[in-house]
Design a protein around this motif. Structure first.
Motif, PDB file in Angstrom:
ATOM      1  N   VAL A 408       0.846  -1.195   0.000  1.00  0.00           N
ATOM      2  CA  VAL A 408       0.000   0.000   0.000  1.00  0.00           C
ATOM      3  C   VAL A 408       0.883   1.248   0.000  1.00  0.00           C
ATOM      4  O   VAL A 408       1.814   1.327   0.816  1.00  0.00           O
ATOM      5  N   PRO A 409       0.628   2.233  -0.889  1.00  0.00           N
ATOM      6  CA  PRO A 409       1.397   3.478  -0.818  1.00  0.00           C
ATOM      7  C   PRO A 409       1.199   4.136   0.549  1.00  0.00           C
ATOM      8  O   PRO A 409       0.052   4.331   0.978  1.00  0.00           O
ATOM      9  N   PRO A 410       2.253   4.485   1.256  1.00  0.00           N
ATOM     10  CA  PRO A 410       2.090   5.051   2.610  1.00  0.00           C
ATOM     11  C   PRO A 410       1.317   6.365   2.623  1.00  0.00           C
ATOM     12  O   PRO A 410       0.687   6.695   3.627  1.00  0.00           O
ATOM     13  N   THR A 411       1.343   7.119   1.515  1.00  0.00           N
ATOM     14  CA  THR A 411       0.600   8.379   1.466  1.00  0.00           C
ATOM     15  C   THR A 411      -0.902   8.150   1.368  1.00  0.00           C
ATOM     16  O   THR A 411      -1.686   9.078   1.558  1.00  0.00           O
ATOM     17  N   GLU A 412      -1.314   6.907   1.055  1.00  0.00           N
ATOM     18  CA  GLU A 412      -2.734   6.617   0.906  1.00  0.00           C
ATOM     19  C   GLU A 412      -3.318   5.907   2.125  1.00  0.00           C
ATOM     20  O   GLU A 412      -4.491   5.535   2.132  1.00  0.00           O
ATOM     21  N   LEU A 413      -2.523   5.685   3.133  1.00  0.00           N
ATOM     22  CA  LEU A 413      -3.035   5.107   4.369  1.00  0.00           C
ATOM     23  C   LEU A 413      -3.896   6.134   5.090  1.00  0.00           C
ATOM     24  O   LEU A 413      -3.618   7.333   5.072  1.00  0.00           O
ATOM     25  N   GLY A 414      -4.943   5.693   5.737  1.00  0.00           N
ATOM     26  CA  GLY A 414      -5.709   6.608   6.571  1.00  0.00           C
ATOM     27  C   GLY A 414      -4.882   7.056   7.748  1.00  0.00           C
ATOM     28  O   GLY A 414      -3.865   6.437   8.094  1.00  0.00           O
ATOM     29  N   GLN A 415      -5.337   8.140   8.397  1.00  0.00           N
ATOM     30  CA  GLN A 415      -4.543   8.690   9.504  1.00  0.00           C
ATOM     31  C   GLN A 415      -4.327   7.652  10.603  1.00  0.00           C
ATOM     32  O   GLN A 415      -3.222   7.466  11.098  1.00  0.00           O
ATOM     33  N   SER A 416      -5.393   6.940  10.980  1.00  0.00           N
ATOM     34  CA  SER A 416      -5.254   5.941  12.038  1.00  0.00           C
ATOM     35  C   SER A 416      -4.409   4.766  11.565  1.00  0.00           C
ATOM     36  O   SER A 416      -3.581   4.230  12.310  1.00  0.00           O
ATOM     37  N   ALA A 417      -4.605   4.351  10.297  1.00  0.00           N
ATOM     38  CA  ALA A 417      -3.835   3.229   9.769  1.00  0.00           C
ATOM     39  C   ALA A 417      -2.356   3.591   9.674  1.00  0.00           C
ATOM     40  O   ALA A 417      -1.485   2.772   9.982  1.00  0.00           O
ATOM     41  N   ALA A 418      -2.063   4.817   9.250  1.00  0.00           N
ATOM     42  CA  ALA A 418      -0.668   5.251   9.156  1.00  0.00           C
ATOM     43  C   ALA A 418      -0.016   5.250  10.532  1.00  0.00           C
ATOM     44  O   ALA A 418       1.133   4.834  10.699  1.00  0.00           O
ATOM     45  N   GLY A 419      -0.753   5.709  11.554  1.00  0.00           N
ATOM     46  CA  GLY A 419      -0.206   5.738  12.898  1.00  0.00           C
ATOM     47  C   GLY A 419       0.087   4.356  13.446  1.00  0.00           C
ATOM     48  O   GLY A 419       1.001   4.169  14.243  1.00  0.00           O
ATOM     49  N   ARG A 420      -0.710   3.366  13.018  1.00  0.00           N
ATOM     50  CA  ARG A 420      -0.489   2.001  13.502  1.00  0.00           C
ATOM     51  C   ARG A 420       0.545   1.254  12.671  1.00  0.00           C
ATOM     52  O   ARG A 420       0.967   0.164  13.043  1.00  0.00           O
ATOM     53  N   THR A 421       0.943   1.833  11.525  1.00  0.00           N
ATOM     54  CA  THR A 421       1.812   1.116  10.604  1.00  0.00           C
ATOM     55  C   THR A 421       3.251   1.611  10.634  1.00  0.00           C
ATOM     56  O   THR A 421       4.199   0.817  10.644  1.00  0.00           O
ATOM     57  N   VAL A 422       3.434   2.925  10.608  1.00  0.00           N
ATOM     58  CA  VAL A 422       4.782   3.469  10.443  1.00  0.00           C
ATOM     59  C   VAL A 422       5.011   4.613  11.431  1.00  0.00           C
ATOM     60  O   VAL A 422       4.093   5.394  11.718  1.00  0.00           O
ATOM     61  N   ALA A 423       6.237   4.689  11.943  1.00  0.00           N
ATOM     62  CA  ALA A 423       6.621   5.793  12.832  1.00  0.00           C
ATOM     63  C   ALA A 423       7.942   6.371  12.342  1.00  0.00           C
ATOM     64  O   ALA A 423       8.865   5.624  12.008  1.00  0.00           O
ATOM     65  N   LEU A 424       7.995   7.688  12.280  1.00  0.00           N
ATOM     66  CA  LEU A 424       9.213   8.401  11.880  1.00  0.00           C
ATOM     67  C   LEU A 424       9.741   9.166  13.079  1.00  0.00           C
ATOM     68  O   LEU A 424       9.025   9.973  13.672  1.00  0.00           O
ATOM     69  N   ILE A 425      10.995   8.915  13.439  1.00  0.00           N
ATOM     70  CA  ILE A 425      11.633   9.641  14.536  1.00  0.00           C
ATOM     71  C   ILE A 425      12.867  10.339  13.984  1.00  0.00           C
ATOM     72  O   ILE A 425      13.725   9.704  13.370  1.00  0.00           O
ATOM     73  N   THR A 426      12.938  11.647  14.198  1.00  0.00           N
ATOM     74  CA  THR A 426      14.082  12.427  13.748  1.00  0.00           C
ATOM     75  C   THR A 426      14.819  12.984  14.956  1.00  0.00           C
ATOM     76  O   THR A 426      14.424  12.759  16.103  1.00  0.00           O
ATOM     77  N   GLN A 427      15.876  13.745  14.693  1.00  0.00           N
ATOM     78  CA  GLN A 427      16.612  14.370  15.787  1.00  0.00           C
ATOM     79  C   GLN A 427      15.832  15.540  16.379  1.00  0.00           C
ATOM     80  O   GLN A 427      16.139  16.006  17.470  1.00  0.00           O
ATOM     81  N   GLU A 428      14.787  15.997  15.690  1.00  0.00           N
ATOM     82  CA  GLU A 428      14.006  17.143  16.164  1.00  0.00           C
ATOM     83  C   GLU A 428      12.793  16.655  16.937  1.00  0.00           C
ATOM     84  O   GLU A 428      11.644  16.853  16.534  1.00  0.00           O
ATOM     85  N   THR A 429      13.029  16.006  18.045  1.00  0.00           N
ATOM     86  CA  THR A 429      11.947  15.483  18.877  1.00  0.00           C
ATOM     87  C   THR A 429      11.437  16.580  19.800  1.00  0.00           C
ATOM     88  O   THR A 429      12.228  17.280  20.436  1.00  0.00           O
ATOM     89  N   HIS A 430      10.106  16.714  19.876  1.00  0.00           N
ATOM     90  CA  HIS A 430       9.519  17.770  20.704  1.00  0.00           C
ATOM     91  C   HIS A 430       9.052  17.203  22.040  1.00  0.00           C
ATOM     92  O   HIS A 430       8.492  16.111  22.095  1.00  0.00           O
TER      93      HIS A 430
END
Length: 600
Positions: A408-430
């Motif tokens: 599935v293209p990640p840009t086409e995942l629903g908001q809830s589905a995207a949150g349960r599928t992929v996580a991005l962590i960068t050095q700019e953590t708030h």
């Protein structure tokens, strides 16, 4: 000079801004009508003051009885009390309407701002969005709390006072109206110049704020490359540009006031002449002429207030147009049936990407990350590692080619589905302001205290978290306990464990840790991604050495792929990077070399 160094977010047209306000008020029509009725009543009661004063003048001129004068004075007191009470009620209703509408506008703005594609926000610059959510909202709030009630009161007073002049004698009204052409011309002259000027001021403020954010946020880089003078000149240039626009506004307001005074003198002179003529002709008493003069004099305040409030109104309208411009942005398309991929396998086929047309960052990337595999992206600065990571995370779609997560293209995942599928962590953590436990529960609101401690323990952060003044209840973030860079990154990794997505993308997630805490944080990263598919943009090549596979990028292309040992033995680009990194570490005694760092 072109002030807009980057394309700012949209600004609504005046017609669309008015329509948006009407939409916000429509659900509160009964409150609006009640407020209007009470304000009309309060203003009408207040207009009894001038005739009563005129009556006292007539009684004094005709040597009326003291009782009659006393009764008239008592009526004046009653009118003042009634007007005060009804005006207070009316203004409170107007304020409630304004605050309710503003609250709904804020909600719409935040909702849409959070939905904006990150790519769009980055192109506009965070300064533009920050200025809208701070300066513009404050400006509108100030107008709603002060200018709107006063403007409503002033306009009603003007209309009803002119009506009262007509009731005294139509000729008094005609004389008073001689001031109107000058006032209308003044208002038209002002509005025609104020609207574009204040819009330009708001845009210039956004550009200045963005420059300040860039300069302060990148201060270490500015100092490292000796760019202090250049950045100071940029800040100065943008600040003086804003000062110039502000001074234009000051000159505009001064011209506005001078024209208003002329209108006042014309109108008052005309009413006095009309009163003298009507009294001399026997058409009106001295008291009636006095009431007419008092009526017109009482218009000075509301007319000037209404016209002067145009200054606040135009500033608020410019800010309102900037908020509506964002709320009108189309929401990103939502999948009809959000699907959670059954696997976290990543497939990248023929991917190319360009942030600007004609300037590609990635070229024909092919990459497969098997479910549960840990892959490290390495390469020199500017190789395109971060861009590829963003595409896999679904931050934006690729310009060409396809990116699939579990098919599935990640840009086409629903908001809830995207949150349960992929996580991005960068050095700019708030770190959000509030108790540490609440910050952790952003990843999983229903997590128990034991689950929070377990997640912290897994990334070796439980000891310092429980050592805080109030343990997990310690307030962190702005105004609270300050966390170090390593602690902030550990907090992000604990959130990751609580969210439990099958695919993790780490973009230099240990970059903020000093050399002393680097190894501990890298160990925490290993524990956090254990059992997950992981794509790691390696800041330190020690991260690549522990990955299942290493992908080497150069100039937007994949040039090598294999295990750490295989690539070292191949004596290719990775071996050169490893040697340079190892030599630096051996020389300095640390592993802080930045050979693999990629700012974009």
């Amino acid at each position: 000079m072109n002030q807009e160094a980057s394309p700012l977010l949209p600004v609504a047209t005046p017609a669309r801004t008015r329509a948006a306000v009407a939409e916000l008020i429509r659900p509160h029509r009964s409150l609006a009508l009640t407020a209007f009725a009470v304000m009309v009543g309060a203003t009408a009661v207040g207009l009894l003051v001038q005739p009563l004063l005129g009556r006292i003048v007539d009684l004094a001129a005709d040597r009326g009885s003291a009782d009659a004068i006393t009764k008239t004075g008592a009526l004046l007191v009653a009118v003042a009390v009634a007007q005060g009470l009804s005006t207070g009620l009316g203004l409170s209703l107007v304020s409630r309407l304004g605050e309710t509408t503003l609250a709904r506008l804020r909600e719409r703005f935040v909702e849409r701002a959070l939905d904006l594609p990150l790519e769009r926000v980055e192109k506009a610059g965070s300064g533009d969005l920050t200025a809208r959510v701070t300066a513009d909202v404050s400006l509108i709030a100030e107008a709603v709390r002060n200018a709107l009630p006063e403007l409503a009161r002033s306009l009603l007073t003007i209309v009803l006072t002119l009506g009262a002049l007509a009731l005294l004698d139509w000729r008094f009204l005609l004389a008073a109206l001689l001031a109107v052409p000058v006032q209308v011309a003044t208002a038209r002259w002002y509005v025609a110049r104020a609207i574009p000027l204040y819009a330009e001021q708001r845009a210039a403020g956004s550009v200045q704020q963005q420059q300040l954010l860039d300069t302060i946020g990148g201060s270490s880089t500015v100092r490292a490359f000796r760019l202090e003078r250049e950045h100071i000149e940029r800040v100065t240039d943008r600040s003086w540009s804003l000062v110039g626009l502000t001074m234009r506004g000051v000159r505009l307001v001064l011209g506005f006031y001078s024209r208003l005074h002329i209108a006042e003198y014309i109108g008052l002179a005309a009413v006095l002449v009309a009163g003298y003529w009507l009294v001399h002709d026997g058409s009106a008493s001295i008291g009636t002429a006095t009431a007419a003069a008092l009526y017109f004099h009482s218009l000075f305040g509301p007319v000037n207030a209404a016209l002067v409030l145009l200054d606040d109104a135009q500033s608020a309208t410019a800010g309102l147009a900037r908020l509506v411009g964002v709320t009108d942005e189309p929401a990103p398309p939502r999948p009809v049936r959000p699907v959670v991929p059954s696997t976290a396998e990543v497939t990248v086929r023929g991917v190319g990407h360009a942030y600007r047309t004609g300037h590609p960052i990635l070229h024909d990337i092919d990459l497969t990350i098997r479910h549960g595999e840990r892959v490290a992206l390495v390469g020199a600065s500017g190789a395109g590692k971060t861009t590829l990571a963003r595409l896999v995370a679904g931050i934006q779609p690729p310009t060409t080619g396809t990116v699939l997560v579990g098919g599935v293209p990640p840009t086409e995942l629903g908001q809830s589905a995207a949150g349960r599928t992929v996580a991005l962590i960068t050095q700019e953590t708030h770190v959000f302001a509030g108790p540490l436990a609440d910050d952790l529960r952003l990843a999983r609101p229903d997590a128990t205290d034991d689950e929070l401690r377990s997640a912290l323990d897994r990334v070796e952060a439980l000891a310092w978290a429980e050592a805080l003044p109030d343990g997990l209840d310690t307030v962190v973030g702005d105004g609270g306990h300050r966390l170090s860079g390593a602690q902030t990154q550990a907090l992000a990794l604990a959130r990751l464990i609580l969210a439990d997505p099958p695919l993790v993308i780490l973009d230099e997630a240990t970059a903020e840790a000093g050399s002393a805490g680097a190894r501990a944080l890298e160990k925490a990263v290993g524990r956090a991604v254990d059992g997950r598919t992981a794509l790691i943009v390696a800041h330190r090549l020690s991260q690549a050495a522990t990955a299942d596979r290493v992908v080497v990028m150069d100039a937007g292309r994949v040039v090598e792929t294999g295990t750490h040992d295989e690539l070292r033995a191949a004596q290719g680009p990775y071996a050169a990077l490893w040697k340079a990194w190892s030599d630096t570490r051996d020389t300095t005694g640390t592993d802080t070399s930045d050979v693999a760092r990629d700012p974009g």
